[in-house]
Design a protein around this motif. Structure first.
Motif, PDB file in Angstrom:
ATOM      1  N   THR A  87      -0.218  -6.251  17.896  1.00  0.00           N
ATOM      2  CA  THR A  87      -1.260  -6.974  17.151  1.00  0.00           C
ATOM      3  C   THR A  87      -1.784  -6.203  15.951  1.00  0.00           C
ATOM      4  O   THR A  87      -2.828  -6.552  15.391  1.00  0.00           O
ATOM      5  N   ALA A  88      -1.098  -5.139  15.536  1.00  0.00           N
ATOM      6  CA  ALA A  88      -1.567  -4.345  14.392  1.00  0.00           C
ATOM      7  C   ALA A  88      -1.750  -5.237  13.173  1.00  0.00           C
ATOM      8  O   ALA A  88      -0.930  -6.124  12.896  1.00  0.00           O
ATOM      9  N   ALA A  89      -2.842  -5.007  12.428  1.00  0.00           N
ATOM     10  CA  ALA A  89      -3.170  -5.798  11.245  1.00  0.00           C
ATOM     11  C   ALA A  89      -3.178  -4.899  10.017  1.00  0.00           C
ATOM     12  O   ALA A  89      -3.395  -3.687  10.118  1.00  0.00           O
ATOM     13  N   PRO A  90      -2.955  -5.458   8.826  1.00  0.00           N
ATOM     14  CA  PRO A  90      -2.931  -4.640   7.606  1.00  0.00           C
ATOM     15  C   PRO A  90      -4.201  -3.816   7.409  1.00  0.00           C
ATOM     16  O   PRO A  90      -4.143  -2.689   6.905  1.00  0.00           O
ATOM     17  N   GLY A  91      -5.359  -4.359   7.822  1.00  0.00           N
ATOM     18  CA  GLY A  91      -6.614  -3.644   7.624  1.00  0.00           C
ATOM     19  C   GLY A  91      -6.863  -2.517   8.600  1.00  0.00           C
ATOM     20  O   GLY A  91      -7.878  -1.815   8.488  1.00  0.00           O
ATOM     21  N   GLN A  92      -5.962  -2.304   9.570  1.00  0.00           N
ATOM     22  CA  GLN A  92      -6.157  -1.259  10.578  1.00  0.00           C
ATOM     23  C   GLN A  92      -5.450   0.048  10.204  1.00  0.00           C
ATOM     24  O   GLN A  92      -5.106   0.840  11.070  1.00  0.00           O
ATOM     25  N   SER A  97      -4.502   9.502  -0.056  1.00  0.00           N
ATOM     26  CA  SER A  97      -3.410  10.044  -0.868  1.00  0.00           C
ATOM     27  C   SER A  97      -2.094   9.479  -0.339  1.00  0.00           C
ATOM     28  O   SER A  97      -1.877   8.273  -0.399  1.00  0.00           O
ATOM     29  N   THR A  98      -1.238  10.321   0.198  1.00  0.00           N
ATOM     30  CA  THR A  98       0.034   9.831   0.741  1.00  0.00           C
ATOM     31  C   THR A  98       0.066   9.908   2.262  1.00  0.00           C
ATOM     32  O   THR A  98       1.128   9.888   2.875  1.00  0.00           O
ATOM     33  N   THR A  99      -1.109   9.981   2.885  1.00  0.00           N
ATOM     34  CA  THR A  99      -1.205  10.028   4.344  1.00  0.00           C
ATOM     35  C   THR A  99      -1.719   8.696   4.858  1.00  0.00           C
ATOM     36  O   THR A  99      -2.717   8.172   4.354  1.00  0.00           O
ATOM     37  N   VAL A 100      -1.048   8.146   5.847  1.00  0.00           N
ATOM     38  CA  VAL A 100      -1.422   6.855   6.422  1.00  0.00           C
ATOM     39  C   VAL A 100      -1.787   7.062   7.886  1.00  0.00           C
ATOM     40  O   VAL A 100      -1.032   7.675   8.642  1.00  0.00           O
ATOM     41  N   SER A 101      -2.952   6.548   8.283  1.00  0.00           N
ATOM     42  CA  SER A 101      -3.416   6.669   9.668  1.00  0.00           C
ATOM     43  C   SER A 101      -3.697   5.285  10.225  1.00  0.00           C
ATOM     44  O   SER A 101      -4.182   4.393   9.511  1.00  0.00           O
ATOM     45  N   PHE A 102      -3.417   5.096  11.508  1.00  0.00           N
ATOM     46  CA  PHE A 102      -3.647   3.827  12.180  1.00  0.00           C
ATOM     47  C   PHE A 102      -4.989   3.878  12.892  1.00  0.00           C
ATOM     48  O   PHE A 102      -5.265   4.802  13.671  1.00  0.00           O
ATOM     49  N   THR A 103      -5.822   2.874  12.665  1.00  0.00           N
ATOM     50  CA  THR A 103      -7.162   2.852  13.249  1.00  0.00           C
ATOM     51  C   THR A 103      -7.294   1.828  14.371  1.00  0.00           C
ATOM     52  O   THR A 103      -8.377   1.629  14.910  1.00  0.00           O
ATOM     53  N   GLY A 104      -6.185   1.169  14.698  1.00  0.00           N
ATOM     54  CA  GLY A 104      -6.225   0.171  15.762  1.00  0.00           C
ATOM     55  C   GLY A 104      -6.095   0.808  17.130  1.00  0.00           C
ATOM     56  O   GLY A 104      -6.315   2.013  17.312  1.00  0.00           O
ATOM     57  N   SER A 105      -5.703  -0.010  18.112  1.00  0.00           N
ATOM     58  CA  SER A 105      -5.599   0.457  19.494  1.00  0.00           C
ATOM     59  C   SER A 105      -4.537   1.546  19.611  1.00  0.00           C
ATOM     60  O   SER A 105      -3.392   1.345  19.187  1.00  0.00           O
ATOM     61  N   PRO A 106      -4.851   2.709  20.202  1.00  0.00           N
ATOM     62  CA  PRO A 106      -3.865   3.791  20.359  1.00  0.00           C
ATOM     63  C   PRO A 106      -2.679   3.383  21.224  1.00  0.00           C
ATOM     64  O   PRO A 106      -1.611   3.990  21.141  1.00  0.00           O
ATOM     65  N   SER A 107      -2.844   2.361  22.046  1.00  0.00           N
ATOM     66  CA  SER A 107      -1.754   1.940  22.929  1.00  0.00           C
ATOM     67  C   SER A 107      -0.824   0.917  22.270  1.00  0.00           C
ATOM     68  O   SER A 107       0.177   0.514  22.877  1.00  0.00           O
ATOM     69  N   ASP A 108      -1.148   0.523  21.059  1.00  0.00           N
ATOM     70  CA  ASP A 108      -0.330  -0.476  20.363  1.00  0.00           C
ATOM     71  C   ASP A 108       0.807   0.232  19.614  1.00  0.00           C
ATOM     72  O   ASP A 108       0.603   0.778  18.532  1.00  0.00           O
ATOM     73  N   TRP A 109       1.980   0.224  20.207  1.00  0.00           N
ATOM     74  CA  TRP A 109       3.157   0.804  19.563  1.00  0.00           C
ATOM     75  C   TRP A 109       4.176  -0.285  19.243  1.00  0.00           C
ATOM     76  O   TRP A 109       5.379  -0.059  19.272  1.00  0.00           O
ATOM     77  N   GLY A 110       3.680  -1.452  18.899  1.00  0.00           N
ATOM     78  CA  GLY A 110       4.559  -2.579  18.609  1.00  0.00           C
ATOM     79  C   GLY A 110       5.247  -2.470  17.259  1.00  0.00           C
ATOM     80  O   GLY A 110       4.969  -1.588  16.440  1.00  0.00           O
ATOM     81  N   ARG A 113       3.041  -2.461  14.027  1.00  0.00           N
ATOM     82  CA  ARG A 113       2.423  -1.185  13.649  1.00  0.00           C
ATOM     83  C   ARG A 113       3.414  -0.337  12.839  1.00  0.00           C
ATOM     84  O   ARG A 113       3.041   0.244  11.814  1.00  0.00           O
ATOM     85  N   MET A 114       4.655  -0.271  13.287  1.00  0.00           N
ATOM     86  CA  MET A 114       5.640   0.541  12.571  1.00  0.00           C
ATOM     87  C   MET A 114       5.907   0.001  11.164  1.00  0.00           C
ATOM     88  O   MET A 114       5.889   0.743  10.172  1.00  0.00           O
ATOM     89  N   ILE A 115       6.149  -1.309  11.066  1.00  0.00           N
ATOM     90  CA  ILE A 115       6.504  -1.892   9.766  1.00  0.00           C
ATOM     91  C   ILE A 115       5.325  -1.815   8.792  1.00  0.00           C
ATOM     92  O   ILE A 115       5.499  -1.468   7.614  1.00  0.00           O
ATOM     93  N   VAL A 157       7.760 -14.272  10.128  1.00  0.00           N
ATOM     94  CA  VAL A 157       7.156 -14.988   8.994  1.00  0.00           C
ATOM     95  C   VAL A 157       5.768 -14.413   8.691  1.00  0.00           C
ATOM     96  O   VAL A 157       5.419 -14.155   7.533  1.00  0.00           O
ATOM     97  N   GLN A 158       4.957 -14.178   9.733  1.00  0.00           N
ATOM     98  CA  GLN A 158       3.627 -13.601   9.539  1.00  0.00           C
ATOM     99  C   GLN A 158       3.724 -12.159   9.054  1.00  0.00           C
ATOM    100  O   GLN A 158       2.966 -11.724   8.185  1.00  0.00           O
ATOM    101  N   LEU A 159       4.671 -11.409   9.588  1.00  0.00           N
ATOM    102  CA  LEU A 159       4.842 -10.015   9.175  1.00  0.00           C
ATOM    103  C   LEU A 159       5.233  -9.932   7.706  1.00  0.00           C
ATOM    104  O   LEU A 159       4.750  -9.049   6.972  1.00  0.00           O
ATOM    105  N   ALA A 160       6.103 -10.836   7.252  1.00  0.00           N
ATOM    106  CA  ALA A 160       6.487 -10.858   5.834  1.00  0.00           C
ATOM    107  C   ALA A 160       5.274 -11.119   4.946  1.00  0.00           C
ATOM    108  O   ALA A 160       5.115 -10.506   3.879  1.00  0.00           O
ATOM    109  N   ALA A 161       4.397 -12.013   5.386  1.00  0.00           N
ATOM    110  CA  ALA A 161       3.191 -12.304   4.609  1.00  0.00           C
ATOM    111  C   ALA A 161       2.290 -11.077   4.523  1.00  0.00           C
ATOM    112  O   ALA A 161       1.745 -10.761   3.454  1.00  0.00           O
ATOM    113  N   ASP A 162       2.142 -10.349   5.633  1.00  0.00           N
ATOM    114  CA  ASP A 162       1.288  -9.164   5.640  1.00  0.00           C
ATOM    115  C   ASP A 162       1.869  -8.050   4.775  1.00  0.00           C
ATOM    116  O   ASP A 162       1.140  -7.365   4.044  1.00  0.00           O
ATOM    117  N   VAL A 163       3.180  -7.854   4.829  1.00  0.00           N
ATOM    118  CA  VAL A 163       3.819  -6.826   4.003  1.00  0.00           C
ATOM    119  C   VAL A 163       3.692  -7.171   2.529  1.00  0.00           C
ATOM    120  O   VAL A 163       3.433  -6.298   1.688  1.00  0.00           O
TER     121      VAL A 163
END
Length: 676
Positions: A87-92, A97-110, A113-115, A157-163
């Motif tokens: 369920t990772a969302a673009p806003g999470q 700089s060039t470092t990206v961190s995930f702020t959503g659920s730590p158990s979400d490895w779907g 989240r990767m894409i 389809v939803q993932l393409a829209a978010d990317v």
């Protein structure tokens, strides 16, 4: 002391029968070398990947890596797919700089989240030209949560829209489908269902192009000269014309093999359907898939309305294409050899020999075919053609530096796989034999239109000319190394590899086959005693055994009038036209010679071979000869504007049809018919 290297190869068993105490095992494909008495082998019982087989035959149900019952067409499939995507969302995501961190659920490895993480990384790096939200997830996109609902496609389809939201309109977004996946889902479950299951994705406004990982087979070559493609006259998978004939033809277009046994016996089943649209089942029929509306067929019955796909609305890119560097790699370009992998395979009927040239030939055939506008239709809904040939991505280029990879097997455990693999690294810079011969011919002053090097097969890392020698001498060195010959035919110098399939069989009863390109003239052929006074005089000959009288009816009666063709001048070559200011046209050509001294590349001009130099030229208007010019003493003629007006009624700007001949003591020689 020599030793025999231990030979090992895994082969799949096609059938195993037991009759009268004798077991008969048939391999799926022939062994690389013949099996002889004394060879040791081990047979392992195979698994058909069914739970019942795993449980009942092997007692291994606890380790079964599948599902005892499929969840396809159930709500449970939708639940499992949703869990896989997460369920990772673009806003999470937080970007610093060039470092990206995930702020959503730590158990979400779907997958989401990767894409989305990668999309944010690309944005932080300044953007990218293109971005793929997934690659070859065929098993996932085929899962249904209902009769015709594909939850993974909806999720993509939803993932393409978010990317697209993250990367912006400057980045082209797509999903790289497997070549067996992009065109539809035809489950082999007896339902007759046919669904263009990816059409909601291809039609999405957030998908910019149809991406296909193209590993479609371009050959069906095997040992011997009695298999179907050899009998059809093809020379083998190094022949560009053969490979290109199978881009929109052959397996996956005209026919398919219904079983492994059919492949062995070459029992080909035509690809047809009852609705007059066989392209629906043809993975190679990109043209119709791209240019036609798509109608689903639940239960085998065509729906009343089309899918969301708009014909010809988006370009196609081959996000992967290539062949392994192993002989007959074009038979099955998608497989690879890796002893550590359960999927390690040689291509169908490969003998396991390294063949770097076949990779080059595959790429040249594929790119060359689609780069030809005659094969690649123009789009009416966007600017461009069906296939974006400039975006074809060849698999694979490795970031590990060559030659450290593959030399450092102590560092990289897959180094040994390079030998037969798809790697371009260390190979892309090689020189093609055909290109090298053409370059050497160009240095000798021959134009590309004077040559045919398409049958030359081979590549080499480089070629050094370390002495003062003619281009011919360099070509002769290559001819000895690679085994090819040069000959003249139809006004061109043609180069051809030796060892091709025979074009004719010469027997004692038929020593000279009609139409044969080569006939051996040895000591058994005796010249006829013909003098100059006999030219044009009819002779009656009787040919037969010397022990029989001349009138024996078994003798062959032949009437023959010597024409002295072998003493007439050869056909001129290299005809040229130059248009001068004022309307005059200068026509020129190059003479040839029958003199043996003419076979010397160091000469600026070949010996005349005649008592005097002379030429005649005919100028034609269609099939009508409008002017003959005789008495020319040099290989050139100025066709003045006044002559053109007299012959054609106006100066000639269109192509000009000519017949040019050198003259000798016996009149005109062979005629060069040319349009300039």
């Amino acid at each position: 002391m020599g030793h025999r290297r231990q030979y090992r190869r895994r082969a799949e068993v096609a059938s195993h029968t037991l009759a009268s105490g004798t077991a008969t095992i048939t391999q799926m494909e022939a062994s690389v070398r013949p099996i002889v008495p004394g060879d040791a082998f081990a047979i392992t019982a195979g698994c058909d990947k069914r739970h019942a087989t795993c449980r009942d035959r092997f007692g291994n149900a606890l380790n079964f890596r599948g599902f005892a019952g499929t969840v396809d067409k159930t709500a449970a499939a939708g639940t499992q797919v949703a869990s896989f995507f997460g369920t990772a969302a673009p806003g999470q995501f937080a970007v610093s700089s060039t470092t990206v961190s995930f702020t959503g659920s730590p158990s979400d490895w779907g997958l989401r989240r990767m894409i989305l993480h990668y999309a944010h990384l690309c944005a932080a790096a300044g953007g990218v030209d293109a971005f793929l939200i997934g690659t070859e997830m065929r098993g996932l996109t085929h899962i249904r949560s209902g009769a015709s609902t594909y939850p993974a496609v909806i999720a993509f389809v939803q993932l393409a829209a978010d990317v697209s939201t993250i990367l912006g309109p400057a980045t082209k977004v797509s999903y790289a489908a497997d070549w067996s996946e992009y065109f539809g889902h035809q489950p082999a479950d007896g339902s007759g269902d046919v669904f263009f299951h990816l059409d909601p994705l291809w039609a999405s406004p957030n998908i910019d192009f149809v991406a296909i990982d193209n590993y479609l087979p371009l050959s069906d070559w095997r040992d011997g000269d009695d298999h179907l493609d050899a009998l059809a006259g093809w020379h083998g998978p190094h022949q560009t014309a053969y490979l290109q004939a199978n881009i929109e033809g052959g397996e996956g277009y005209d026919w398919f093999y219904a079983s492994s046994a059919d492949r062995i016996s070459q029992t080909r089943t035509a690809i047809t359907d009852g609705a007059g649209k066989p392209w629906v089942f043809r993975p190679k029929d990109l043209r119709n898939w791209w240019g036609q509306p798509h109608f689903n067929r639940p239960g085998g019955v065509e729906s009343g309305g089309p899918t969301a796909w708009v014909p010809g609305s988006k370009p196609i890119r081959f996000t992967e294409a290539g062949a392994p560097c192993v002989d007959r790699g074009t038979n099955q370009p998608n497989v690879f050899v890796d002893p550590k992998s359960s999927e390690s395979l040689l291509p169908h009927f490969s003998r396991g020999w390294p063949d770097e040239f076949i990779q080059r030939r595959y790429a040249g055939a594929l790119i060359g075919y689609w780069a030809n506008p005659a094969n690649n239709p123009s789009a009416s809904l966007y600017s461009g053609r069906m296939i974006e040939t400039a975006e074809i991505a060849l698999w694979t280029w490795d970031a590990r530096p060559f030659p450290a990879f593959p030399a450092r097997s102590d560092v990289w455990s897959d180094a040994e796989n390079w030998r037969l693999g798809h790697w371009l690294t260390g190979r892309a810079g090689a020189t093609g034999l055909a290109e090298l011969v053409a370059e050497l011919c160009a240095r000798a002053g021959l134009a590309a239109s004077d040559l045919d090097v398409t049958d030359l097969a081979g590549s080499l890392p480089g070629f050094a000319v370390n002495a003062i020698e003619s281009p011919r001498a360099s070509i002769e060195t290559l001819a000895r190394l690679f085994g090819f010959d040069a000959f003249e035919a139809e006004g061109k110098i043609r180069f051809q590899m030796r060892g091709q399939r025979p074009v004719a069989t010469i027997t004692l009863d038929n020593p000279a086959t009609a139409g044969a390109r080569v006939v051996v003239l040895d000591g058994g052929v005796k010249p006829l005693p013909i003098g100059s006074a006999d030219y044009g005089a009819p002779w009656n000959w009787r040919i037969g055994a010397s022990s029989k009288p001349a009138g024996d009816p078994a003798n062959l009666a032949v009437s023959f009038a010597p024409s002295a063709r072998g003493l007439r001048p050869w056909q001129p070559c290299h005809a040229r036209r130059v248009n001068l200011p004022g309307g005059d046209i200068v026509l020129s050509w190059t003479r040839r010679t029958r003199a043996f001294a003419g076979d010397n590349w160091a000469l600026t001009e070949v010996p005349l071979g005649e008592a005097a130099e002379g030429y005649e030229i005919d100028i034609l208007n269609g099939a009508v000869m409008v002017r003959t010019v005789s008495g020319l003493t040099s290989p050139a003629f100025t066709y003045t504007a006044a002559m053109q007006v007299a012959d054609f009624g106006a100066p000639v700007s269109a192509p000009l049809a000519l017949s040019i001949a050198q003259t000798g003591a016996l009149g005109r020689g062979a005629i060069l018919d040319v349009t300039l």
